[in-house]
Enzyme design. Structure first.
Site: not given
Length: 119
Positions: A35, A92, A105
Site C-alpha cells: 500500500d 472495505n 481488494h
C-alpha cells in the site's frame, strides 16, 4: 461488464502492469503489492486481476476467486513474517467503510498491535 478490466481503474492498470507498484506476489488470478499509504508496518493489498467493484460483488460472482485472494493474503502474511504475531485481512466495501478504489481488494495488515474494534 463485471470481471472485465476497466480503463479508468487504478487497480486494473496495476494488474496489467500499466501502472508501477511494489509487487510482492503475482498468481494467475491475483496481484499483491504494498500500500502506498501504509497503516501498519506490513500493509499489502491483494487484488483480483478481474475487476469487481467490491468484495460483495466478487464473492457473489466468483467464490473461487475470493478464495484465491484469501489464500494469497495468508501467503503474504507468511512472507512478511507476521503469522506468529497475528495479522488482519480487511475488505472495505463502500465509501462509508473507507473504500477509495472501487476494485475489490483485501488489505493485509500486521507488524504492530491491532486493537479491536478498528476505526
Amino acid at each position: 461488464m463485471a470481471g472485465e478490466p476497466q480503463t479508468d481503474c487504478l487497480f486494473c492498470k496495476i494488474a496489467a502492469g500499466e501502472v508501477p507498484a511494489d509487487v510482492l506476489r503475482e498468481t494467475e488470478t491475483t496481484v499483491a503489492f504494498r500500500d502506498i499509504n501504509p497503516q501498519a508496518p506490513t500493509h499489502v493489498l491483494v487484488i483480483p486481476k478481474a475487476h469487481y467493484r467490491d468484495a460483495a460483488a466478487l464473492a457473489a460472482a466468483e467464490p473461487a476467486l475470493t478464495a484465491d485472494i484469501l489464500r494469497e493474503a495468508g501467503e503474504v502474511a507468511a512472507e512478511e513474517k507476521v503469522v506468529g504475531t497475528g495479522y488482519r485481512i480487511v475488505f472495505n466495501t463502500g465509501s462509508g467503510a473507507g473504500q477509495t478504489v472501487f476494485h475489490a481488494h483485501a488489505h493485509v495488515l500486521g507488524g504492530r498491535g491491532l486493537n479491536w474494534p478498528p476505526g
